[in-house]
Design a protein around this motif. Structure first.
Motif, mmCIF file in Angstrom:
data_model
loop_
_atom_site.group_PDB
_atom_site.id
_atom_site.type_symbol
_atom_site.label_atom_id
_atom_site.label_comp_id
_atom_site.label_asym_id
_atom_site.label_seq_id
_atom_site.Cartn_x
_atom_site.Cartn_y
_atom_site.Cartn_z
ATOM 1 N N PRO A 47 0.733 -1.195 0.142
ATOM 2 C CA PRO A 47 -0.067 0.190 0.052
ATOM 3 C C PRO A 47 0.888 1.357 -0.014
ATOM 4 O O PRO A 47 0.340 2.183 -0.535
ATOM 5 C CB PRO A 47 -1.076 -0.146 1.231
ATOM 6 C CG PRO A 47 -0.417 -0.969 2.083
ATOM 7 C CD PRO A 47 0.498 -2.077 1.137
ATOM 8 N N ILE A 48 2.179 1.387 0.827
ATOM 9 C CA ILE A 48 2.569 2.440 0.671
ATOM 10 C C ILE A 48 3.336 2.716 -0.615
ATOM 11 O O ILE A 48 3.134 3.868 -1.310
ATOM 12 C CB ILE A 48 3.803 2.604 1.828
ATOM 13 C CG1 ILE A 48 3.054 2.672 3.279
ATOM 14 C CG2 ILE A 48 4.681 3.701 1.857
ATOM 15 C CD1 ILE A 48 3.879 2.598 4.493
ATOM 16 N N ASN A 49 4.030 1.862 -1.181
ATOM 17 C CA ASN A 49 4.678 2.213 -2.502
ATOM 18 C C ASN A 49 3.728 2.414 -3.617
ATOM 19 O O ASN A 49 3.995 2.978 -4.401
ATOM 20 C CB ASN A 49 5.737 1.045 -2.474
ATOM 21 C CG ASN A 49 7.142 1.341 -2.466
ATOM 22 O OD1 ASN A 49 7.512 2.472 -2.112
ATOM 23 N ND2 ASN A 49 8.095 0.613 -2.586
ATOM 24 N N TYR A 50 2.745 1.682 -3.455
ATOM 25 C CA TYR A 50 1.601 1.642 -4.562
ATOM 26 C C TYR A 50 1.156 2.993 -4.574
ATOM 27 O O TYR A 50 1.165 3.633 -5.738
ATOM 28 C CB TYR A 50 0.482 0.752 -4.096
ATOM 29 C CG TYR A 50 -0.829 0.714 -4.917
ATOM 30 C CD1 TYR A 50 -0.616 -0.095 -6.172
ATOM 31 C CD2 TYR A 50 -1.745 1.472 -4.805
ATOM 32 C CE1 TYR A 50 -1.713 -0.275 -6.887
ATOM 33 C CE2 TYR A 50 -2.979 1.319 -5.511
ATOM 34 C CZ TYR A 50 -2.812 0.449 -6.524
ATOM 35 O OH TYR A 50 -3.984 0.285 -7.406
ATOM 36 N N ARG A 51 0.653 3.622 -3.440
ATOM 37 C CA ARG A 51 0.358 5.024 -3.472
ATOM 38 C C ARG A 51 1.642 6.137 -3.582
ATOM 39 O O ARG A 51 1.364 7.143 -4.382
ATOM 40 C CB ARG A 51 -0.231 5.473 -2.064
ATOM 41 C CG ARG A 51 -1.633 4.766 -1.960
ATOM 42 C CD ARG A 51 -2.721 5.100 -2.516
ATOM 43 N NE ARG A 51 -3.875 4.291 -2.169
ATOM 44 C CZ ARG A 51 -4.670 3.627 -3.079
ATOM 45 N NH1 ARG A 51 -4.483 4.052 -4.296
ATOM 46 N NH2 ARG A 51 -5.573 3.076 -2.418
ATOM 47 N N TRP A 52 2.721 5.777 -3.312
ATOM 48 C CA TRP A 52 3.824 6.649 -3.392
ATOM 49 C C TRP A 52 4.208 6.711 -4.972
ATOM 50 O O TRP A 52 4.486 7.844 -5.611
ATOM 51 C CB TRP A 52 5.128 6.379 -2.411
ATOM 52 C CG TRP A 52 6.398 7.029 -2.857
ATOM 53 C CD1 TRP A 52 7.366 6.641 -3.725
ATOM 54 C CD2 TRP A 52 6.663 8.258 -2.605
ATOM 55 N NE1 TRP A 52 8.243 7.578 -3.781
ATOM 56 C CE2 TRP A 52 7.691 8.762 -3.117
ATOM 57 C CE3 TRP A 52 5.921 9.130 -1.784
ATOM 58 C CZ2 TRP A 52 8.447 10.031 -2.735
ATOM 59 C CZ3 TRP A 52 6.421 10.617 -1.495
ATOM 60 C CH2 TRP A 52 7.730 10.867 -2.039
ATOM 61 N N LEU A 53 4.313 5.747 -5.452
ATOM 62 C CA LEU A 53 4.612 5.463 -7.017
ATOM 63 C C LEU A 53 3.887 6.458 -7.725
ATOM 64 O O LEU A 53 3.966 7.167 -8.708
ATOM 65 C CB LEU A 53 4.956 4.322 -7.425
ATOM 66 C CG LEU A 53 6.168 3.612 -7.029
ATOM 67 C CD1 LEU A 53 5.934 2.106 -7.547
ATOM 68 C CD2 LEU A 53 7.589 4.374 -7.363
ATOM 69 N N ASP A 54 2.344 6.356 -7.323
ATOM 70 C CA ASP A 54 1.400 7.212 -8.142
ATOM 71 C C ASP A 54 1.462 8.666 -7.947
ATOM 72 O O ASP A 54 1.605 9.515 -8.839
ATOM 73 C CB ASP A 54 -0.019 6.886 -7.884
ATOM 74 C CG ASP A 54 -0.297 5.248 -8.527
ATOM 75 O OD1 ASP A 54 0.013 4.861 -9.309
ATOM 76 O OD2 ASP A 54 -1.434 5.037 -7.820
ATOM 77 N N PHE A 55 1.798 9.017 -6.684
ATOM 78 C CA PHE A 55 2.248 10.349 -6.367
ATOM 79 C C PHE A 55 3.651 10.800 -6.772
ATOM 80 O O PHE A 55 3.439 12.115 -7.483
ATOM 81 C CB PHE A 55 2.449 10.575 -4.824
ATOM 82 C CG PHE A 55 3.017 11.852 -4.266
ATOM 83 C CD1 PHE A 55 2.448 13.032 -4.291
ATOM 84 C CD2 PHE A 55 4.561 11.731 -4.138
ATOM 85 C CE1 PHE A 55 2.852 14.188 -3.895
ATOM 86 C CE2 PHE A 55 4.979 12.995 -3.755
ATOM 87 C CZ PHE A 55 4.350 14.063 -3.570
#
Length: 181
Positions: A47-55
């Protein structure tokens, strides 16, 4: 199609596997430590990298709409100044503290003894990898590349941080002895 689930499971497996490799080589077995690496790998990579990479993609388009080197520099700068010191490492220490049942004093000692060196290792290891992936690899190959590099990083992270402040101190002493200090 199921990117979040896939990255969460693969991150957990790679995190746990990196620690298992190090513990096997040291002929040790600490189930709580492996569980911490497993959970950290799943939470951070999922969840963290998933959202981070989109950001990161959106932020780099906003900062450098022309793309190219400016976009790459924006991604690397954000990764190095926000993600790694403010999200990644605090998540690593928090996960370890909770799973391994460290007291507040123990957690603080780990952070005090390990944080700066771990951040330097993180930058030295990941910055060239991130530059290569974002600057050279097509998007379709980045996930596979990051999985392989991530496994190697988990081995490094486990080797230096798995056993705690005493391990970091012994590595430092060994390096000083080699230099003849």
């Amino acid at each position: 199609r199921h990117r979040l689930a896939t990255t969460t499971v693969s991150g957990a497996l790679l995190g746990g596997a990196g620690d298992v490799v190090v513990q096997h080589a040291a002929a040790s077995s600490d189930v709580d430590r492996t569980a911490a690496f497993f959970i950290f790998g799943g939470v951070l990579t999922g969840p963290i990298n998933y959202r981070w990479l989109d950001f990161l993609a959106a932020a780099s388009r906003s900062i450098a709409p022309q793309g190219g080197a400016a976009s790459l520099a924006a991604k690397v700068a954000l990764q190095s100044t926000v993600m790694q010191p403010l999200i990644y490492l605090p998540s690593f220490y928090l996960t370890n503290a909770l799973v391994r049942r460290w007291s507040v004093a123990e957690a603080a000692e780990h952070v005090r003894a390990e944080y700066a060196d771990t951040l330097r290792r993180l930058w030295l290891f990941w910055t060239p990898s991130v530059c290569f992936a974002f600057g050279v690899l097509p998007l379709r190959l980045q996930a596979v590349f990051f999985a392989g590099v991530g496994f190697a990083w988990n081995v490094v992270l486990s080797a230096y941080n798995g056993a705690g402040p005493q391990r970091v101190a012994s590595v430092t002493v060994s390096q000083e002895q080699v230099r003849g200090v």
